[in-house]
Write an enzyme that holds these catalytic residues in place. Sequence first.
Site, short mmCIF file in Angstrom:
data_model
loop_
_atom_site.label_atom_id
_atom_site.label_comp_id
_atom_site.label_asym_id
_atom_site.label_seq_id
_atom_site.Cartn_x
_atom_site.Cartn_y
_atom_site.Cartn_z
N ASP A 288 -13.93 -0.58 1.48
CA ASP A 288 -14.28 0.28 2.61
C ASP A 288 -15.76 0.61 2.51
O ASP A 288 -16.34 0.58 1.42
CB ASP A 288 -13.46 1.57 2.61
CG ASP A 288 -13.55 2.27 3.96
OD1 ASP A 288 -12.80 1.93 4.88
OD2 ASP A 288 -14.44 3.14 4.11
N ARG B 247 0.81 -1.22 0.00
CA ARG B 247 0.00 0.00 0.00
C ARG B 247 0.84 1.27 0.00
O ARG B 247 0.30 2.37 -0.05
CB ARG B 247 -0.91 0.00 1.24
CG ARG B 247 -2.23 -0.76 1.14
CD ARG B 247 -3.30 -0.02 0.33
NE ARG B 247 -3.22 1.43 0.44
CZ ARG B 247 -3.66 2.14 1.47
NH1 ARG B 247 -4.29 1.57 2.46
NH2 ARG B 247 -3.53 3.45 1.50
O1 CP3 Z 1 -9.97 -6.65 6.70
C1 CP3 Z 1 -11.06 -6.07 6.72
O2 CP3 Z 1 -11.77 -5.99 7.74
C2 CP3 Z 1 -11.63 -5.54 5.40
C3 CP3 Z 1 -11.38 -4.19 5.10
C4 CP3 Z 1 -12.17 -3.03 5.68
C5 CP3 Z 1 -11.67 -1.71 5.65
N1 CP3 Z 1 -12.63 -0.86 6.08
C6 CP3 Z 1 -10.32 -1.37 5.16
C7 CP3 Z 1 -9.72 -0.13 5.66
C8 CP3 Z 1 -13.46 -2.95 6.22
C9 CP3 Z 1 -14.43 -4.08 6.51
C10 CP3 Z 1 -13.72 -1.57 6.46
C11 CP3 Z 1 -15.02 -1.07 6.97
C12 CP3 Z 1 -15.07 0.25 7.60
N2 CP3 Z 1 -14.50 1.43 7.17
C13 CP3 Z 1 -15.83 0.54 8.74
C14 CP3 Z 1 -16.68 -0.45 9.48
C15 CP3 Z 1 -15.82 -1.31 10.34
C16 CP3 Z 1 -15.29 -0.61 11.56
O3 CP3 Z 1 -14.08 -0.53 11.70
O4 CP3 Z 1 -16.13 -0.20 12.39
C17 CP3 Z 1 -15.68 1.90 9.04
C18 CP3 Z 1 -16.28 2.67 10.19
C19 CP3 Z 1 -14.86 2.46 8.02
C20 CP3 Z 1 -14.43 3.87 7.86
C21 CP3 Z 1 -12.94 3.95 7.92
N3 CP3 Z 1 -12.11 3.66 6.85
C22 CP3 Z 1 -12.11 4.23 9.04
C23 CP3 Z 1 -12.61 4.60 10.41
C24 CP3 Z 1 -10.78 4.11 8.62
C25 CP3 Z 1 -9.53 4.19 9.47
C26 CP3 Z 1 -8.75 5.45 9.28
C27 CP3 Z 1 -7.32 5.25 9.74
O5 CP3 Z 1 -6.43 5.48 8.93
O6 CP3 Z 1 -7.12 4.85 10.89
C28 CP3 Z 1 -10.81 3.76 7.25
C29 CP3 Z 1 -9.65 3.47 6.39
C30 CP3 Z 1 -9.37 2.02 6.19
N4 CP3 Z 1 -10.31 1.12 5.77
C31 CP3 Z 1 -8.14 1.35 6.37
C32 CP3 Z 1 -8.33 0.02 6.02
C33 CP3 Z 1 -7.32 -1.10 5.99
C34 CP3 Z 1 -6.85 2.02 6.79
C35 CP3 Z 1 -6.27 2.70 5.60
C36 CP3 Z 1 -4.79 2.49 5.50
O7 CP3 Z 1 -4.32 1.35 5.57
O8 CP3 Z 1 -4.13 3.51 5.27
#
Ligand code: CP3
Length: 363
Positions: free
Chosen positions: A92, A56
Amino acid sequence: MTTETTGTAARDGASRPGGTAHSPFVRACRRQPGPHTPVWFMRQAGRSLPEYREIRANVPMLESCRRPELVTEITLQPVRRHGVDAAILFSDIVVPVAAAGVDLDIVPGTGPVVAEPVRTAADVDRIRPITRDDVSYVDEAVRLLVAELGDTPLIGFAGAPFTLASYLVEGGPSRTHAKTKALMYGDPELWHALCARLAEVALSFLRVQVDAGVSAVQLFDSWAGALSEADYRRYVLPHSTRVLGGLADAGVPRIHFGVGTAELLGAMGEAGADVVGVDWRTPLDTATRRIGPDKAVQGNLDPCVLLAPWPVVEAEVRRILDQGRAAPGHVFNLGHGVLPETDPDVLTRVVALVHELSARPVE
Ligand code: CP3
């Protein structure tokens, strides 16, 4: 989009000998006995894995969700490394919302950020219904993954209307969901119009994944725990029911998950779930009493426990498996997502421990 063929791929895949219908994960979701308690982790694909951080490194989050080969590789990483019983599509919850025309980004360390937060009926109208063509990269990624995964089930997912609405109304992550609740209480008509629109987007997104062959779906209502049960029933339940009920004929188990939802577990089951996700605050035996005997449960190790010494982790895994025996089906998971600072080797050990402690003879 065409819905005539809905569920066919999944049903065929599920009924094929050697398909996923007999996997420990699908069996537990269906409250059928299996060889061991299945385990996967929310956010198993992500920053806890060095191979994820590497792949990534130069690709923004939303762009990575739109590249099928990259999605496939990232989704498979935790399956290879940990031997989990299910994969979850790397995507996401805001991916379909962006496909519906909302200008947003996922900012590292923050989460989804929306350029123009929803305030008016015109803002709601701008959220278009989505078709398969709007998310063809998801269709393609699921097909690639189903071919690669063989007997290992792939879980598809979407964000539930309340949690999506929170990001759209707040413009980004929020601790209190104050603007969201102000709209909900202050303009119920607009609130319901927004949630109805988001329910259609979520349902279409899940239909695309089911048609492409996922073996189960999870509806993430991560922030629903901000509401009382009465308000949940009034303002949210009809919309989440529309999403899960819309998949009643899809032939795949439906998981419904939220955080801080101890008071909502019964209602979240009623929305049309086969499995209710439980966070670490509610013991699984208590949870199953609230949910009822006709649904399985999923959870519920506190993700922070994984940062503690191994004997602590082991004791907690044992406790959760014991309490999970009160439920008619148990899928082991965390109570919320894997924290980035988690040692991946601990996750691998948890998978092995769950399998070892829950192993049972099957007829
Ligand atoms: O492995 C898995 O679970 C599948 C991938 C997945 C992601 N997002 C990848 C992701 C899933 C199922 C989600 C769902 C998601 N996204 C939710 C519901 C699940 C939960 O955690 O309650 C929510 C609220 C989101 C919104 C969201 N997207 C958040 C709060 C964040 C984190 C921000 C951060 O950088 O801390 C994201 C980004 C995100 N989605 C990442 C990943 C792997 C991190 C991005 C990165 O790696 O830079």
